[in-house]
Design a protein around this motif. Structure first.
Motif, PDB file in Angstrom:
ATOM      1  N   ALA A  44       0.822  -1.213   0.000  1.00 22.15           N
ATOM      2  CA  ALA A  44       0.000   0.000   0.000  1.00 22.15           C
ATOM      3  C   ALA A  44       0.853   1.259   0.000  1.00 22.15           C
ATOM      4  O   ALA A  44       0.471   2.275  -0.600  1.00 22.15           O
ATOM      5  CB  ALA A  44      -0.935  -0.004   1.207  1.00 22.15           C
ATOM      6  N   ARG A  45       1.984   1.189   0.663  1.00 17.21           N
ATOM      7  CA  ARG A  45       2.867   2.360   0.735  1.00 17.21           C
ATOM      8  C   ARG A  45       4.022   2.309  -0.250  1.00 17.21           C
ATOM      9  O   ARG A  45       4.917   3.140  -0.211  1.00 17.21           O
ATOM     10  CB  ARG A  45       3.387   2.513   2.176  1.00 17.21           C
ATOM     11  N   LYS A  46       3.999   1.280  -1.092  1.00 20.41           N
ATOM     12  CA  LYS A  46       5.015   1.122  -2.145  1.00 20.41           C
ATOM     13  C   LYS A  46       6.432   1.138  -1.553  1.00 20.41           C
ATOM     14  O   LYS A  46       7.350   1.777  -2.088  1.00 20.41           O
ATOM     15  CB  LYS A  46       4.853   2.191  -3.218  1.00 20.41           C
ATOM     16  N   LEU A  47       6.604   0.439  -0.450  1.00 19.57           N
ATOM     17  CA  LEU A  47       7.912   0.350   0.191  1.00 19.57           C
ATOM     18  C   LEU A  47       8.769  -0.699  -0.512  1.00 19.57           C
ATOM     19  O   LEU A  47       8.259  -1.655  -1.099  1.00 19.57           O
ATOM     20  CB  LEU A  47       7.763  -0.014   1.669  1.00 19.57           C
ATOM     21  N   ARG A  48      10.077  -0.517  -0.429  1.00 17.52           N
ATOM     22  CA  ARG A  48      11.028  -1.484  -0.983  1.00 17.52           C
ATOM     23  C   ARG A  48      11.610  -2.290   0.175  1.00 17.52           C
ATOM     24  O   ARG A  48      12.415  -1.772   0.958  1.00 17.52           O
ATOM     25  CB  ARG A  48      12.134  -0.762  -1.749  1.00 17.52           C
ATOM     26  N   LEU A  49      11.195  -3.532   0.284  1.00 20.77           N
ATOM     27  CA  LEU A  49      11.623  -4.371   1.396  1.00 20.77           C
ATOM     28  C   LEU A  49      13.042  -4.876   1.163  1.00 20.77           C
ATOM     29  O   LEU A  49      13.312  -5.587   0.197  1.00 20.77           O
ATOM     30  CB  LEU A  49      10.662  -5.551   1.561  1.00 20.77           C
ATOM     31  N   LYS A  50      13.943  -4.531   2.098  1.00 21.51           N
ATOM     32  CA  LYS A  50      15.342  -4.929   1.969  1.00 21.51           C
ATOM     33  C   LYS A  50      15.604  -6.307   2.560  1.00 21.51           C
ATOM     34  O   LYS A  50      16.629  -6.925   2.244  1.00 21.51           O
ATOM     35  CB  LYS A  50      16.244  -3.899   2.653  1.00 21.51           C
ATOM     36  N   GLY A  51      14.725  -6.789   3.413  1.00 18.70           N
ATOM     37  CA  GLY A  51      14.921  -8.105   3.994  1.00 18.70           C
ATOM     38  C   GLY A  51      14.163  -8.272   5.291  1.00 18.70           C
ATOM     39  O   GLY A  51      13.529  -7.335   5.800  1.00 18.70           O
ATOM     40  N   LEU A  52      14.241  -9.483   5.825  1.00 20.77           N
ATOM     41  CA  LEU A  52      13.632  -9.806   7.107  1.00 20.77           C
ATOM     42  C   LEU A  52      14.738  -9.955   8.137  1.00 20.77           C
ATOM     43  O   LEU A  52      15.709 -10.694   7.920  1.00 20.77           O
ATOM     44  CB  LEU A  52      12.847 -11.112   7.012  1.00 20.77           C
ATOM     45  N   LEU A  53      14.606  -9.275   9.256  1.00 21.86           N
ATOM     46  CA  LEU A  53      15.579  -9.346  10.341  1.00 21.86           C
ATOM     47  C   LEU A  53      14.972 -10.190  11.455  1.00 21.86           C
ATOM     48  O   LEU A  53      14.010  -9.769  12.098  1.00 21.86           O
ATOM     49  CB  LEU A  53      15.922  -7.948  10.856  1.00 21.86           C
ATOM     50  N   LEU A  54      15.513 -11.367  11.668  1.00 19.34           N
ATOM     51  CA  LEU A  54      15.000 -12.284  12.684  1.00 19.34           C
ATOM     52  C   LEU A  54      15.866 -12.175  13.929  1.00 19.34           C
ATOM     53  O   LEU A  54      17.093 -12.226  13.851  1.00 19.34           O
ATOM     54  CB  LEU A  54      15.005 -13.720  12.156  1.00 19.34           C
ATOM     55  N   THR A  55      15.219 -12.060  15.084  1.00 22.97           N
ATOM     56  CA  THR A  55      15.987 -11.928  16.326  1.00 22.97           C
ATOM     57  C   THR A  55      16.381 -13.273  16.911  1.00 22.97           C
ATOM     58  O   THR A  55      17.375 -13.367  17.635  1.00 22.97           O
ATOM     59  CB  THR A  55      15.190 -11.161  17.401  1.00 22.97           C
TER      60      THR A  55
END
Length: 203
Positions: A44-55
């Motif tokens: 919806a916000r047209k974001l560019r996802l760089k990755g998933l950060l898992l803790t």
């Protein structure tokens, strides 16, 4: 930096989207459930996802990761000590790994205790994603398969206690807090500062 929190799943875990509203770059931290909510927000916000950060590797913080990786063609990052416990492809890193958004730096700091490879993502904005290491009024449990009671005490004494009072923590369950509030109200944290960890390396 903007922060959006989604809470859900069987134990009401928090997952986060952090993004730069001007540049449009984003990370997801610990998508434990409800992949569609994350996907809809980003699209919806047209974001560019760089990755998933898992803790860490626990299911309630990783269950939606594989679906999101497929949807966005991105990678999931996790500390090397937890990587072999994940059933989908992940990119392992070592302590001190850096991640960036425009004008913002983040460092992954290994805080063993809840799991051996647990990390806190420390953003230069003063927002620290502590997830299941420390909460507002207690600390992460250490009685699971790779938990380390003395490791948790060392992480608190050697790393977390050095953080300034104005650091805002974003935990994996419950509400946000500051380190100043933690030092006043978190009895488990206060007790951990008194634990003698000598002779208990690796525990």
């Amino acid at each position: 930096m903007e922060i959006v929190k989604f809470t859900g799943g069987p134990v009401m875990s928090n997952g986060y989207i952090v993004y730069d509203k001007d540049g449009g770059e984003a990370y997801i931290i610990d998508p434990g459930s409800g992949a569609g909510r994350f996907e809809n927000f980003i699209n919806a916000r047209k974001l560019r996802l760089k990755g998933l950060l898992l803790t860490h590797h626990h299911f309630d913080h990783t269950d939606a990761a594989e679906e999101l990786m497929e949807a966005f063609g991105c990678s999931a990052y996790i500390h090397e000590a937890d990587a072999d416990k994940i059933k989908f492809p992940v990119t392992p890193f070592s302590d001190g790994e850096k991640f960036t958004l425009p004008g913002i730096d983040a460092v992954a700091v290994n805080t063993p205790g809840h799991t051996r490879g647990g990390v806190v993502y420390c953003f230069s904005t003063g927002d620290y994603f502590t997830v299941d290491t420390i909460f507002d009024t207690d600390i992460g449990r250490t009685d699971l398969s790779d938990g380390q009671p003395y490791g948790m005490a060392r992480s608190i004494q050697d790393i977390i206690e050095k953080w300034p009072d104005d650091i805002r923590i974003h935990p994996g369950h419950g509400g946000d807090s500051t380190m100043g509030e933690v030092r006043k109200n978190n009895r488990e944290y206060i007790f951990a500062l008194t634990v003698d960890t000598r002779g208990h390396e690796g525990e």
